[in-house]
Scaffold this motif. Structure first.
Motif, PDB file in Angstrom:
ATOM      1  N   ARG A  34      -2.762  11.583  -3.569  1.00  0.00           N
ATOM      2  CA  ARG A  34      -4.027  11.279  -2.901  1.00  0.00           C
ATOM      3  C   ARG A  34      -5.194  11.656  -3.824  1.00  0.00           C
ATOM      4  NH1 ARG A  34      -4.230  10.892   2.806  1.00  0.00           N
ATOM      5  NH2 ARG A  34      -1.952  10.693   2.665  1.00  0.00           N
ATOM      6  N   THR A  35      -5.396  10.833  -4.849  1.00  0.00           N
ATOM      7  CA  THR A  35      -6.471  11.020  -5.826  1.00  0.00           C
ATOM      8  C   THR A  35      -7.264   9.722  -5.941  1.00  0.00           C
ATOM      9  OG1 THR A  35      -5.213  10.240  -7.740  1.00  0.00           O
ATOM     10  CG2 THR A  35      -4.924  12.564  -7.131  1.00  0.00           C
ATOM     11  N   ASP A  36      -8.162   9.680  -6.921  1.00  0.00           N
ATOM     12  CA  ASP A  36      -8.944   8.466  -7.177  1.00  0.00           C
ATOM     13  C   ASP A  36      -8.209   7.470  -8.061  1.00  0.00           C
ATOM     14  OD1 ASP A  36     -11.141   9.186  -5.698  1.00  0.00           O
ATOM     15  OD2 ASP A  36     -12.180  10.145  -7.369  1.00  0.00           O
ATOM     16  N   PHE A  37      -6.947   7.763  -8.396  1.00  0.00           N
ATOM     17  CA  PHE A  37      -6.240   6.937  -9.369  1.00  0.00           C
ATOM     18  C   PHE A  37      -6.196   5.464  -8.963  1.00  0.00           C
ATOM     19  CE2 PHE A  37      -2.460   4.845 -11.028  1.00  0.00           C
ATOM     20  CZ  PHE A  37      -2.618   5.067 -12.382  1.00  0.00           C
ATOM     21  N   ALA A  38      -5.915   5.196  -7.681  1.00  0.00           N
ATOM     22  CA  ALA A  38      -5.837   3.810  -7.217  1.00  0.00           C
ATOM     23  C   ALA A  38      -7.175   3.309  -6.693  1.00  0.00           C
ATOM     24  CB  ALA A  38      -4.763   3.674  -6.128  1.00  0.00           C
ATOM     25  N   GLY A  39      -8.214   4.126  -6.865  1.00  0.00           N
ATOM     26  CA  GLY A  39      -9.543   3.740  -6.422  1.00  0.00           C
ATOM     27  C   GLY A  39     -10.496   3.631  -7.596  1.00  0.00           C
ATOM     28  N   ARG A  40     -11.386   4.609  -7.718  1.00  0.00           N
ATOM     29  CA  ARG A  40     -12.405   4.570  -8.764  1.00  0.00           C
ATOM     30  C   ARG A  40     -11.810   4.540 -10.165  1.00  0.00           C
ATOM     31  NH1 ARG A  40     -14.678   8.164 -11.968  1.00  0.00           N
ATOM     32  NH2 ARG A  40     -13.468   9.872 -11.064  1.00  0.00           N
ATOM     33  N   LYS A  62      -7.054  -4.852  -7.309  1.00  0.00           N
ATOM     34  CA  LYS A  62      -7.792  -3.908  -6.472  1.00  0.00           C
ATOM     35  C   LYS A  62      -8.245  -4.534  -5.156  1.00  0.00           C
ATOM     36  CE  LYS A  62     -10.607  -0.945  -8.419  1.00  0.00           C
ATOM     37  NZ  LYS A  62     -11.656  -0.310  -9.229  1.00  0.00           N
ATOM     38  N   GLU A  63      -8.624  -5.791  -5.212  1.00  0.00           N
ATOM     39  CA  GLU A  63      -9.119  -6.434  -3.998  1.00  0.00           C
ATOM     40  C   GLU A  63      -8.023  -6.696  -2.966  1.00  0.00           C
ATOM     41  OE1 GLU A  63      -8.912  -9.664  -7.281  1.00  0.00           O
ATOM     42  OE2 GLU A  63      -9.416  -7.524  -7.082  1.00  0.00           O
ATOM     43  N   ASN A  64      -6.761  -6.616  -3.407  1.00  0.00           N
ATOM     44  CA  ASN A  64      -5.634  -6.871  -2.502  1.00  0.00           C
ATOM     45  C   ASN A  64      -4.809  -5.632  -2.170  1.00  0.00           C
ATOM     46  OD1 ASN A  64      -6.284  -9.635  -2.579  1.00  0.00           O
ATOM     47  ND2 ASN A  64      -5.058  -9.929  -4.440  1.00  0.00           N
ATOM     48  N   ASP A  65      -4.956  -4.574  -2.959  1.00  0.00           N
ATOM     49  CA  ASP A  65      -4.131  -3.370  -2.806  1.00  0.00           C
ATOM     50  C   ASP A  65      -4.722  -2.460  -1.730  1.00  0.00           C
ATOM     51  OD1 ASP A  65      -2.638  -1.039  -3.120  1.00  0.00           O
ATOM     52  OD2 ASP A  65      -2.438  -1.315  -5.273  1.00  0.00           O
ATOM     53  N   ARG A  66      -3.880  -2.022  -0.813  1.00  0.00           N
ATOM     54  CA  ARG A  66      -4.336  -1.131   0.269  1.00  0.00           C
ATOM     55  C   ARG A  66      -3.730   0.270   0.151  1.00  0.00           C
ATOM     56  NH1 ARG A  66      -7.096  -4.770   0.022  1.00  0.00           N
ATOM     57  NH2 ARG A  66      -7.616  -6.372   1.574  1.00  0.00           N
ATOM     58  N   HIS A  83      -4.714   2.863  -1.804  1.00  0.00           N
ATOM     59  CA  HIS A  83      -5.657   3.968  -2.000  1.00  0.00           C
ATOM     60  C   HIS A  83      -5.954   4.682  -0.682  1.00  0.00           C
ATOM     61  CE1 HIS A  83      -8.754   6.388  -3.726  1.00  0.00           C
ATOM     62  NE2 HIS A  83      -9.722   5.808  -3.052  1.00  0.00           N
ATOM     63  N   GLY A  84      -5.773   5.996  -0.698  1.00  0.00           N
ATOM     64  CA  GLY A  84      -6.028   6.800   0.490  1.00  0.00           C
ATOM     65  C   GLY A  84      -4.825   6.992   1.379  1.00  0.00           C
ATOM     66  N   THR A  85      -3.716   6.347   1.033  1.00  0.00           N
ATOM     67  CA  THR A  85      -2.506   6.479   1.859  1.00  0.00           C
ATOM     68  C   THR A  85      -1.345   7.123   1.085  1.00  0.00           C
ATOM     69  OG1 THR A  85      -1.556   4.319   1.256  1.00  0.00           O
ATOM     70  CG2 THR A  85      -3.167   4.355   3.045  1.00  0.00           C
ATOM     71  N   GLN A  86      -1.579   7.522  -0.145  1.00  0.00           N
ATOM     72  CA  GLN A  86      -0.502   8.080  -0.967  1.00  0.00           C
ATOM     73  C   GLN A  86       0.047   9.358  -0.326  1.00  0.00           C
ATOM     74  OE1 GLN A  86      -3.648   7.405  -1.972  1.00  0.00           O
ATOM     75  NE2 GLN A  86      -3.738   6.621  -4.053  1.00  0.00           N
ATOM     76  N   PRO A  87       1.360   9.599  -0.464  1.00  0.00           N
ATOM     77  CA  PRO A  87       1.968  10.755   0.197  1.00  0.00           C
ATOM     78  C   PRO A  87       1.758  12.085  -0.520  1.00  0.00           C
ATOM     79  CG  PRO A  87       3.645   9.519  -0.979  1.00  0.00           C
ATOM     80  CD  PRO A  87       2.373   8.726  -1.084  1.00  0.00           C
ATOM     81  N   GLY A  88       1.394  12.061  -1.789  1.00  0.00           N
ATOM     82  CA  GLY A  88       1.365  13.286  -2.579  1.00  0.00           C
ATOM     83  C   GLY A  88       0.091  14.096  -2.424  1.00  0.00           C
ATOM     84  N   ASP A  89       0.237  15.423  -2.437  1.00  0.00           N
ATOM     85  CA  ASP A  89      -0.869  16.372  -2.332  1.00  0.00           C
ATOM     86  C   ASP A  89      -1.169  16.920  -3.738  1.00  0.00           C
ATOM     87  OD1 ASP A  89      -2.495  18.620  -2.028  1.00  0.00           O
ATOM     88  OD2 ASP A  89      -1.513  19.277  -0.192  1.00  0.00           O
TER      89      ASP A  89
END
Length: 276
Positions: free
Chosen positions: A181-187, A208-212, A214-220
């Protein structure tokens, strides 16, 4: 008290690791391209944190960072090559300059840092080098060919480096995280400017416009930081540490598929030996 040099501390796993290292009382050279993003870490730990500007593609900044760390703390015990970002594109879509920048950041920058810290580690006959990879190196998803390639290069280099430095009292290992749960798949995710319609159902699904994801990753990230510290402290650290239940499951699935393929084609593979 160990001294860590960690790249990419502005966000994500790098920031979580820097915070955890400092919280346990170790010294940490916390680096980022914009040093202002790590000022709070330094303010909270004025005696043990050294904030530095570091773009890992800049060899002058690398030399300066290592020299500053040595002057302040006497040497670097643990190097963590963490800085990086994601890049998605079908292989045909990838822009050459984008790919060169990706390899400069994820491979040639870490190699330069490794070369900069190794002389002192060899002289002391101690030290640890940690290179961040990704489960993407194992999965090679459509749309991540270049990212998978550069992380595979990191893992291959690390495995050879480990064999070279282990007799000198130095440990080298790679970390292969799954989704955190980082910015890796976002910013922090870049992609090709061009999207070719023929790849819409493969690489296109991960744009990016199709990937959902970001924000749902299981890792802390905080737990990942503690795991990295634990493996660095371990006397029998593995060559590769996989992080995350998703990554463990994916790694196992890939290995099982590879073994099945090896067995299925074994007869043809072995038929190429010279007849005796």
């Amino acid at each position: 008290m160990a001294t860590w040099l960690i790249t990419g501390c502005s966000t994500g796993l790098g920031r979580a690791l820097a915070a955890a290292v400092l919280a346990r009382g170790d010294n940490a050279v916390v680096t980022a391209r914009d040093v202002a993003t790590v000022a709070d870490l330094a303010d909270a730990h004025p005696g043990t944190a050294l904030p530095l500007t570091l773009d890992v593609t800049d060899e002058i900044q690398i030399a300066t960072a290592v020299a500053s760390a040595t002057e302040r703390f006497g040497g670097i015990d643990v190097l963590v090559n963490n800085a990086g970002y994601g890049y998605r594109a079908a292989v045909e879509e990838g822009d050459e300059s984008d790919v060169q920048e990706l390899f400069a950041t994820h491979f040639f920058g870490p190699v330069a840092l490794i070369k900069a810290v190794l002389p002192a580690m060899r002289a002391r006959r101690s030290g640890t080098i940690v290179n961040l990879s990704s489960i993407g190196a194992r999965l090679s998803p459509a749309g991540s060919g270049y990212y998978a390639a550069v992380k595979s290069a990191v893992e291959g280099m690390t495995a050879s480096l480990r064999k070279e430095v282990e007799p000198l009292g130095i440990t080298a290992l790679a970390i292969e995280p799954g989704g955190f749960r980082t910015d890796f798949a976002g910013r922090s995710l870049a992609q090709s400017a061009e999207a070719i319609p023929d790849y819409a159902d493969t690489a296109g699904r991960r744009r990016k416009e199709n990937d959902r994801v970001h924000g749902t990753q299981p890792g802390d990230p905080a737990k990942a930081a503690l795991a990295i510290i634990a493996v660095v402290d371990a006397p029998d650290a593995p060559e590769l540490l996989v992080l995350g239940s998703d990554a463990v499951a994916a790694y196992r699935s890939v290995l099982e598929g590879q073994l099945a393929s090896l067995d299925a084609w074994r007869q043809l593979s072995e038929s190429t030996d010279i007849d005796v």
